[in-house]
Design a protein around this motif. Structure first.
Motif, short mmCIF file in Angstrom:
data_model
loop_
_atom_site.label_atom_id
_atom_site.label_comp_id
_atom_site.label_asym_id
_atom_site.label_seq_id
_atom_site.Cartn_x
_atom_site.Cartn_y
_atom_site.Cartn_z
N PRO A 198 0.82 -1.22 0.00
CA PRO A 198 0.00 0.00 0.00
C PRO A 198 0.85 1.27 0.00
CG PRO A 198 0.07 -0.90 2.21
CD PRO A 198 0.80 -1.87 1.33
N ASP A 199 0.23 2.38 -0.43
CA ASP A 199 0.93 3.65 -0.55
C ASP A 199 0.48 4.61 0.54
OD1 ASP A 199 1.93 2.49 -2.81
OD2 ASP A 199 0.74 3.67 -4.22
N VAL A 200 1.40 5.49 0.95
CA VAL A 200 1.09 6.62 1.82
C VAL A 200 1.80 7.84 1.22
CG1 VAL A 200 3.03 6.18 3.39
CG2 VAL A 200 1.06 7.48 4.19
N VAL A 201 1.09 8.97 1.17
CA VAL A 201 1.59 10.17 0.50
C VAL A 201 1.97 11.20 1.56
CG1 VAL A 201 1.05 12.02 -1.13
CG2 VAL A 201 0.14 9.72 -1.51
N ILE A 202 3.15 11.80 1.40
CA ILE A 202 3.59 12.92 2.23
C ILE A 202 3.51 14.17 1.36
CG2 ILE A 202 5.37 13.80 3.74
CD1 ILE A 202 4.32 11.10 4.60
N ASP A 203 2.63 15.08 1.71
CA ASP A 203 2.41 16.30 0.92
C ASP A 203 3.41 17.37 1.36
OD1 ASP A 203 1.45 18.27 -0.69
OD2 ASP A 203 -0.40 18.62 0.45
N LEU A 204 4.39 17.67 0.50
CA LEU A 204 5.43 18.66 0.81
C LEU A 204 5.17 19.98 0.10
CD1 LEU A 204 8.66 16.45 0.73
CD2 LEU A 204 7.27 17.12 2.68
N ASP A 205 3.90 20.38 0.06
CA ASP A 205 3.52 21.61 -0.63
C ASP A 205 3.49 22.82 0.31
OD1 ASP A 205 2.77 23.11 -2.82
OD2 ASP A 205 0.63 22.79 -2.52
N PHE A 206 4.00 22.68 1.55
CA PHE A 206 3.91 23.75 2.52
C PHE A 206 5.29 24.31 2.87
CE2 PHE A 206 0.52 20.66 3.21
CZ PHE A 206 -0.60 21.47 3.09
N ASP A 207 6.21 24.23 1.94
CA ASP A 207 7.58 24.66 2.22
C ASP A 207 7.65 26.17 2.48
OD1 ASP A 207 10.46 23.80 2.26
OD2 ASP A 207 10.59 25.35 0.71
N ASP A 208 6.82 26.96 1.80
CA ASP A 208 6.85 28.41 1.97
C ASP A 208 6.26 28.87 3.29
OD1 ASP A 208 8.06 28.80 -0.47
OD2 ASP A 208 6.17 28.96 -1.55
N HIS A 209 5.58 27.98 4.00
CA HIS A 209 4.94 28.34 5.27
C HIS A 209 5.80 27.98 6.48
CE1 HIS A 209 1.00 29.28 3.43
NE2 HIS A 209 1.35 28.36 2.55
N MET A 210 6.98 27.42 6.27
CA MET A 210 7.83 26.98 7.37
C MET A 210 9.11 27.79 7.43
SD MET A 210 7.49 22.83 7.50
CE MET A 210 8.22 22.61 5.89
N ARG A 211 9.67 27.87 8.63
CA ARG A 211 10.97 28.49 8.81
C ARG A 211 12.06 27.51 8.39
NH1 ARG A 211 10.10 29.62 15.04
NH2 ARG A 211 9.53 27.43 14.78
N ASP A 212 13.28 28.02 8.28
CA ASP A 212 14.38 27.18 7.83
C ASP A 212 14.66 26.07 8.83
OD1 ASP A 212 16.41 27.06 5.62
OD2 ASP A 212 17.77 27.08 7.33
N MET A 213 14.60 26.38 10.12
CA MET A 213 14.86 25.36 11.14
C MET A 213 13.76 24.30 11.14
SD MET A 213 13.90 27.36 14.69
CE MET A 213 14.73 28.88 14.25
N ASP A 214 12.52 24.70 10.81
CA ASP A 214 11.43 23.72 10.74
C ASP A 214 11.63 22.75 9.58
OD1 ASP A 214 10.23 24.90 12.91
OD2 ASP A 214 8.97 26.22 11.72
N SER A 215 12.14 23.26 8.46
CA SER A 215 12.42 22.36 7.33
C SER A 215 13.50 21.35 7.69
CB SER A 215 12.86 23.18 6.11
OG SER A 215 11.85 24.07 5.70
N SER A 216 14.50 21.79 8.45
CA SER A 216 15.55 20.86 8.89
C SER A 216 14.99 19.80 9.83
CB SER A 216 16.67 21.66 9.58
OG SER A 216 17.66 20.80 10.10
N HIS A 217 14.13 20.20 10.77
CA HIS A 217 13.53 19.24 11.69
C HIS A 217 12.60 18.28 10.95
CE1 HIS A 217 14.16 22.35 15.13
NE2 HIS A 217 15.27 21.74 14.79
N LEU A 218 11.89 18.79 9.95
CA LEU A 218 11.00 17.92 9.17
C LEU A 218 11.79 16.86 8.42
CD1 LEU A 218 8.20 17.24 8.08
CD2 LEU A 218 8.52 18.96 6.32
N ALA A 219 12.96 17.22 7.90
CA ALA A 219 13.81 16.24 7.22
C ALA A 219 14.22 15.12 8.18
CB ALA A 219 15.05 16.92 6.64
#
Length: 379
Positions: A198-219
Motif C-alpha cells: 500500500p501507498d502513503v503520501v507525504i504532501d510537501l507543498d507547505f515549504d513556503d509556510h515553514m521556517r528554515d529550522m522547521d524544514s531541517s527538523h521535518l527532514a
C-alpha cells in the motif's frame, strides 16, 4: 545597574514594537478570513496565503548547498545595501541583542551575517527569542562535538602502540566483504511495497509556510519515519508529492544522506497526488476535521501533511483538502488518551508509526502506544 538594564530593555522593546508593521487583529475580519479558508464556495478557488516572512527572510533556497563562508559573504552584501528603514530596524535588533547579552539571557556568543539577516526578517520579539535559543543549542552542540573529537584523538594516540623495530607492517589493501542479511531483507520488503503497495503520501507543498529550522527538523522526522517503515515486514510505499526543485526539506534530506535521494527506497515526485490517484480513494489526515478515522482501509490512500505547525495557527491542511474536495479524517486521540500536558500535535514520524502499527493490528489502543508517554496520563 540591573534596573538601568531593564529600563533600556523595555525602551528597545517599545521601539521595535512600534517600528515593525503588525497584521490587523480585528476579530470580525479574522473570523471571516478563517471561514473563507475552511469553507470556500464552489465558484471560489482557495488560494493559500503566502506569508511575507517566508518570502523574504532567506537568501535563496539553493543556498542550502552553499558553504558557511559563501552564505556569510552573500548575507554581508545584502546587509550592506539595506534601505534606511530596515537599517534602523537592524540597529535596534543589535541593541536588543547587546541588552540581552548583558542581562545574562541565553543568546549565542557570536552571530554571523546570515543569522543577522534571518533576525532582520522575523516579525516579533518572541520569534527572535526562539531563533536565539536555536542558535544557542547549535553552538553548544558544535562546541561539544569539537571537545569530544579532541578527546577521542588524544585517547587514540595514547592507546596506539609504537611499531616494533625491524618488523614490517602488514598491508591493509584487501578488506573482507560482509553481507548484511537484515538490510537485504528490509530492502526486499520495501521494493515489494513500491510495486504492489500500500501507498502513503507525504504532501510537501507547505515549504513556503515553514521556517528554515522547521524544514531541517521535518527532514529528520521523515528519515525516522522512513526507517521505522522500512523495518516493518509489510511496509508502506512512501511517496513525497508536490516537491519543487527549491524544496528545502528535500535538500536537507539529500544533504544528510550525502548522495542523491534517487538511491533511497521511496518516491520523490513533482506531481500532485490528484494526478497519481483517483480522488475518491484519497483521505487527507488533518487534526482540524470532525471526521474520525474508524479503522485502517487498504482501499484508501492516506495523505499526511508535510509541515511542522509550531509557528502556524491556520488550518492549512484542512483548507487544502476542502478546496480539492477530498475526504478528511483524524486519529481518535480523545477517545483513547487522557492528555496531561503539551499540545495534541504529533510529529510526522509518530503519524507514520501509528499508521504502520494500525495496518497490522487495526487496534487503536495498540497503535497509539507511539504517542509520547509524557503527554498522556493513561490510556
Amino acid at each position: 545597574m540591573l534596573r538601568q538594564l531593564s529600563r533600556t530593555h523595555c525602551w528597545v522593546q517599545g521601539l521595535i514594537t512600534t517600528s515593525v508593521e503588525r497584521p490587523m487583529q480585528n476579530g470580525s475580519l479574522l473570523s471571516r478570513h478563517v471561514w473563507t479558508m475552511v469553507c470556500p464556495s464552489r465558484n471560489q478557488r482557495l488560494k493559500l496565503p503566502k506569508p511575507a516572512l517566508c518570502q523574504s527572510s532567506r537568501l535563496q533556497h539553493d543556498d542550502i548547498h552553499m558553504t558557511k563562508e559563501e552564505k556569510d559573504a552573500t548575507a554581508e552584501k545584502v546587509l550592506a545595501n539595506l534601505d534606511p528603514a530596515r537599517q534602523k530596524k537592524l540597529d535596534l535588533i543589535k541593541l536588543e541583542y547587546d541588552v540581552l547579552q548583558q542581562s545574562r539571557v541565553d543568546v549565542p556568543e557570536n552571530i554571523v551575517p546570515s543569522d543577522w539577516l534571518e533576525l532582520l526578517n522575523l516579525p516579533s520579539q518572541s520569534s527572535r527569542r526562539r531563533l536565539y535559543r536555536y542558535l544557542v543549542k547549535t553552538e553548544r552542540k558544535r562546541k561539544s562535538a569539537i571537545m569530544k573529537k579532541a578527546k577521542r584523538a588524544l585517547l587514540k594516540a595514547e592507546q596506539t602502540p609504537e611499531p616494533e623495530a625491524g618488523r614490517e607492517k602488514k598491508s591493509n589493501i584487501i578488506f573482507p566483504m560482509y553481507n548484511n542479511p537484515a538490510k537485504l531483507y528490509r530492502n526486499n520488503n520495501v521494493a515489494h511495497s513500491m510495486i504492489f503497495g500500500p501507498d502513503v503520501v507525504i504532501d510537501l507543498d507547505f515549504d513556503d509556510h515553514m521556517r528554515d529550522m522547521d524544514s531541517s527538523h521535518l527532514a529528520n522526522q521523515l528519515f525516522m519515519g522512513h526507517r521505522f517503515n522500512s523495518e516493518d515486514s509489510e511496509p508502506f510505499h512512501m511517496i513525497f508529492a508536490n516537491v519543487s526543485s527549491s524544496n528545502r526539506t528535500i535538500q536537507y534530506m539529500s544533504k544528510r544522506c550525502g548522495f542523491s535521494l534517487d538511491k533511497m527506497m521511496f518516491t520523490v515526485t513533482e506531481k500532485d497526488y490528484l494526478d497519481l490517484y483517483p480522488k475518491e480513494k484519497l483521505v487527507y489526515l488533518t487534526p482540524h476535521t470532525d471526521n474520525v478515522l474508524p479503522k485502517f482501509s487498504y482501499d484508501d490512500i492516506y495523505i499526511v501533511g508535510g509541515l511542522i505547525d509550531k509557528a502556524i495557527t491556520k488550518p492549512l491542511t484542512f483548507a487544502k483538502a476542502k478546496e480539492q474536495r477530498i475526504r478528511t479524517a483524524k486519529f481518535p486521540l480523545d477517545n483513547y488518551l487522557i492528555w496531561e500536558k503539551g499540545g495534541k500535535r504529533l510529529t510526522i514520524d509518530q503519524v507514520i508509526k501509528i499508521l504502520v502499527t494500525l495496518k497490522h493490528s487495526n487496534c487503536w489502543k495498540t497503535a497509539l502506544q507511539h504517542v509520547p508517554s509524557r503527554k498522556v496520563v493513561r490510556f
